[in-house]
Design an enzyme around this catalytic site. Structure first.
Site, short mmCIF file in Angstrom:
data_model
loop_
_atom_site.label_atom_id
_atom_site.label_comp_id
_atom_site.label_asym_id
_atom_site.label_seq_id
_atom_site.Cartn_x
_atom_site.Cartn_y
_atom_site.Cartn_z
N GLU A 421 0.82 -1.22 0.00
CA GLU A 421 0.00 0.00 0.00
C GLU A 421 0.85 1.26 0.00
OE1 GLU A 421 -2.96 -0.23 3.09
OE2 GLU A 421 -3.93 -1.96 2.17
N GLU A 497 -3.89 -8.88 0.23
CA GLU A 497 -4.36 -8.68 1.60
C GLU A 497 -5.87 -8.68 1.55
OE1 GLU A 497 -2.02 -5.78 3.85
OE2 GLU A 497 -3.88 -5.25 4.83
C1 GAL Z 1 -4.19 -2.58 5.42
C2 GAL Z 1 -2.71 -2.55 5.77
C3 GAL Z 1 -2.39 -3.43 6.95
C4 GAL Z 1 -3.37 -3.19 8.04
C5 GAL Z 1 -4.74 -3.49 7.53
C6 GAL Z 1 -5.84 -3.41 8.57
O1 GAL Z 1 -4.56 -1.47 4.75
O2 GAL Z 1 -1.95 -2.98 4.67
O3 GAL Z 1 -1.08 -3.17 7.38
O4 GAL Z 1 -3.26 -1.87 8.43
O5 GAL Z 1 -5.04 -2.59 6.51
O6 GAL Z 1 -7.08 -3.69 7.99
#
Ligand code: GAL
Length: 804
Positions: A421, A497
């Protein structure tokens, strides 16, 4: 065939540096040779200087606008980095006596990682520094080494405030060792083994070996590479000789293995490459590289293939902390995490968002798990005031190179991630930065693809960044897989993710419905697994897209375990100091969600009923009952009365993956689920009873025999039961812990993200009827843990500690 035992003895020596003196805070002359350090604390490395300290919600409190969370303005964030004193300056010193055998040898110091901004000094002289706390590094200290007496190694570390989005930990939290080698030896991370051709009949192996020549003169070097099987039998040998004039020479060798045993997920077979370096006909070095013979392939329409066979990635993201143990590396604690994930059916790990400790990759090699190794959470445009953005220009190439050179021999590693991100997704120079990083990865390891995780995927596509990686990772974009596949058919797509469902073990909130951004007065969230922040979704939503899109390579769920820091949705002035995202809680106790994933990912039968059945305050009101199962249908009974048979329904988001009885009215007694197999016969049942008053304690240990190495751990799950042996699901009794004999109390944790009791306390409240006690071995013998509380029958857990 030659037996491994007749091979020459190793000529390089590794000396682990475990005993150090430690001082937290500035200290004058702390790195000088004669600093008076007798009053400093004695610590054992790996060491996390913050984990055993009291929580303090003011630590690293910050006013910050987290764009990724959708903040419109800066907010006061608390608990973001775990509310523990990881920030500040710390010094470590250790004394090493020179040995006669070291004379004429080269000495290096090798750190697997130190948090952070390490500066190393030997005998008062500056040796070098490495700021990124997650990188491994080594320095040659031969010219400063005192071969006649005692050497003083000093390390200064500094963690700046607002430098991380999660608990970074503090200190020399990974292993450190002295490496003693001949002036002619394999260079640091000197071997690089690849398998360009893999079939069930034969594998061709390429071996690149860097050899250092620090003699200052020309030497005749013979390099012998022996591939040994897991039993130590020689499989193949190749030998090359050359005159080496300069300081380094890289040998290129090839060999082919007939009837190979391939590295498979269910049979992670490891060979060993033994590298012998001879100079002027004398053996100077023996270096071992574990080798897995396997091929990987990534297809834009069909996903990932291991040894030609399709594997859907069922992955989890893991942060580096080990819950109440903190970040200090402990192999057994990592192994336990991986075992739990594997038992759930998980086959892949993403090291979010930084290079991992080498022990994690060794375990993944041995256990048959695939790994995405990630380098950075920030590039030049920061997310944290003092984050990696400050280092990027000067260090990105060195950090990336260190990561890949250290890890490129692991068969488990299948891809390199250059960023999570990163804010450059929205920047016009984003593509150029990505290109620079991808080029470094390809240069260091042309055999693995490069990836990145995009939350702003449309921006990353628009500015060309997504084109600069080999695999396009989407963070939280299940609804867009199909569209993007159609628009960009050349992209190899996966969920880098996913999900970010939040839940607290044993907490259930009403009414039961899908909720975005739900918050409650008790700072907990519901374990019905229907709640998530604005950017996220439920596991089911992602499952459906994974199932319906064959071209999607798989997913990495956020996260396998709860971690310290980032207590979304309670990150603004609350007592919360750890996450709610985990499939498993911070203590390593399974949440309901664990069984939802297991029912989807594993091929073992799963039958799991929720919630508990103690709802005195909801008498006569609805208490929905869910069942996470991979049986096709099941029937629910409340006090013997059937609530009907439910079966999986492809046309409904939730009934596709869960069985749900939404209209159950609470009455005390019992709920029982009866699962039917494909043949319609009863396959399995599970019953939950309304528990009575708290009465006794039950202790269950993961292993009652552990090794006397001073590191091994026993994980004791503690439960509060009624007289009949039912779990009291709301019990919060204060429990006390006494240890005796050859174990020490390593940590306690109840999985409650808001609990402010120190992990090193000898008492703690149970949370929803449970908690975890971690014991560490001392010398061989017997260790005992006594657990007691007011008005509870106590229990003693006995542990046997044995020599290897
Ligand atoms: C994402 C991020 C993670 C964590 C997650 C929580 O955006 O890459 O590190 O913060 O959200 O939902």
């Amino acid at each position: 065939m030659i037996l491994f035992s007749v091979l020459p003895i190793f000529s390089r020596e590794y000396i682990p540096l475990e005993k150090w003196k430690f001082h937290f805070g500035e200290y004058s002359h702390a790195t000088s040779e004669n600093c008076e350090d007798s009053s400093w604390e004695d610590v054992v490395v790996p060491h996390d200087w913050a984990i055993n300290k009291p929580f303090d919600m003011r630590i690293d409190m910050q006013s910050v606008q987290v764009l990724e969370d959708g903040d419109k303005a800066p907010k006061m964030r608390t608990g973001r980095t775990g509310a523990l004193p990881a920030f500040g300056v710390g010094y470590y010193r250790t004394y090493i006596d020179a040995q006669d055998s070291m004379k004429g040898k080269r000495i290096s110091i090798e750190f697997d990682g130190a948090m952070s901004f390490s500066k190393i000094y030997l005998n008062g002289q500056y040796v070098g520094e490495w700021p990124y706390g997650y990188s491994s590094f080594a320095f040659d200290i031969t010219d400063k080494w005192n071969y006649e007496g005692t050497n003083v190694l000093a390390v200064r570390l500094e963690n700046k405030p607002e430098s991380s989005r999660w608990y970074p930990g503090g200190g020399i939290y990974r292993n450190v060792r002295l490496v003693i080698t001949d002036p002619v030896s394999v260079s640091h991370w000197g071997t690089y083994v690849t398998t360009p051709k893999v079939s069930s009949k034969s594998v061709s192996v390429n071996i690149q070996t860097g050899v250092d020549n620090k003699t200052g003169k020309e030497v005749e070097v013979r390099l012998e590479s022996l591939l040994m099987d897991a039993e130590g039998q020689l499989v193949k040998k190749v030998s090359s000789s050359t005159k080496v004039k300069g300081e380094r020479y890289t040998f290129e060798q090839t060999l082919s293995v007939k009837s190979p045993v391939l590295w498979e997920l269910d049979h992670p077979y490891l060979y060993r490459l033994v590298t012998n370096v001879y100079a002027d006909s004398r053996l100077r070095d023996t270096y071992i590289t574990p080798v897995g013979l396997r091929s990987i392939r990534f297809d834009k329409d069909k996903g990932f293939f291991l040894n030609g066979r399709h594997v859907k990635l069922k992955g989890v993201c893991l942060h580096h902390d080990l819950g109440p143990i903190g970040v200090a590396v402990n192999t057994r604690a990592i192994e336990r995490q991986l075992q739990m994930m594997q038992e759930m059916g998980c086959n892949a790990i993403r090291t979010a968002h930084n290079p991992p400790t080498p022990e994690l990759l060794d375990l993944c090699d041995r256990m048959g798990l695939l790994v995405q190794v990630e380098a950075f959470d920030e590039w030049k445009i920061g997310k944290n005031q003092n984050g990696y953005n400050r280092l990027f220009e000067k260090w990105a190439e060195r950090d990336l190179q260190a990561m890949i050179r250290r890890d490129r021999n692991h068969p488990s590693v299948i891809m390199w991630s250059i960023g999570n991100e990163v804010r450059e997704q929205k920047d016009e120079n984003g593509a150029a930065v990505a290109r620079m990083l991808t080029t470094i990865c390809h240069r260091e390891d042309p055999t693995r693809p490069v990836t990145a995780g995009f939350n702003n995927h449309n921006d990353a596509i628009k500015n060309g960044l997504a084109n600069e990686v080999d695999l396009v990772g989407f963070n939280y974009k299940p609804f867009d897989y199909k569209k993007k596949h159609k628009q960009y058919p050349d992209f190899v797509i996966y969920g880098s993710e996913t999900v970010s469902t939040v839940s607290t073990r044993g907490e259930y909130k009403f009414p039961v419905k899908e909720k975005r951004g739900a918050c409650y007065e008790d700072y907990q969230v519901s374990s019905y697994d229907l709640e998530y922040p604005s950017w996220a979704c439920t596991p089911d939503t992602e499952f459906a897209q994974q199932d319906d899109c064959d071209f999607v390579m798989g997913e990495f769920v956020w996260t396998g375990f709860d971690y310290l820091g980032e207590p979304t949705p309670y990150n603004e002035g609350t007592p919360a100091r750890s996450s709610y995202f985990g499939i498993v809680d911070l203590a390593g106790l399974k949440k309901d969600r664990y069984y939802l994933y297991k029912s989807k990912w594993s091929d073992k039968p799963v039958l799991h009923l929720l919630p508990h059945w103690n709802w005195e305050e909801r008498l006569g009101q609805q208490v929905p009952v869910f069942c996470y199962t991979n049986y096709p249908k099941a029937e629910l009974f409340v006090n013997g009365k059937s609530m009907g048979v439910k079966q999986k329904n492809r046309n409904s988001v939730y009934e596709r993956y869960r069985l749900m009885w939404n209209n159950v009215v609470y009455e005390p007694g019992e709920i029982k689920v009866v699962a039917y197999g494909d043949d319609g016969k009863v396959a399995e049942t599970q019953t939950i009873k309304t528990a009575g008053c708290t009465y006794k304690i039950r202790a269950t240990v993961d292993r009652d025999t552990i090794l006397a190495d001073g590191k091994d751990l026993a994980f004791v799950t503690v439960e509060i039961l009624d007289k009949q042996g039912n779990l009291c699901p709301k019990a919060d009794n204060l429990l006390f812990f006494d240890v005796e004999g050859n174990v020490s109390l390593k940590a306690v944790c109840n999985g409650d993200p808001t609990d402010q009791t120190s992990f090193s306390s000898t008492y703690m409240r149970a949370f929803n009827g449970k908690l975890l006690v971690i014991l560490q071995s001392k010398q061989a013998g017997i260790g005992k843990l006594k657990i007691f509380g007011a008005n509870l029958e106590s229990v003693v857990q006995r542990i046997c500690i044995i020599d290897d």
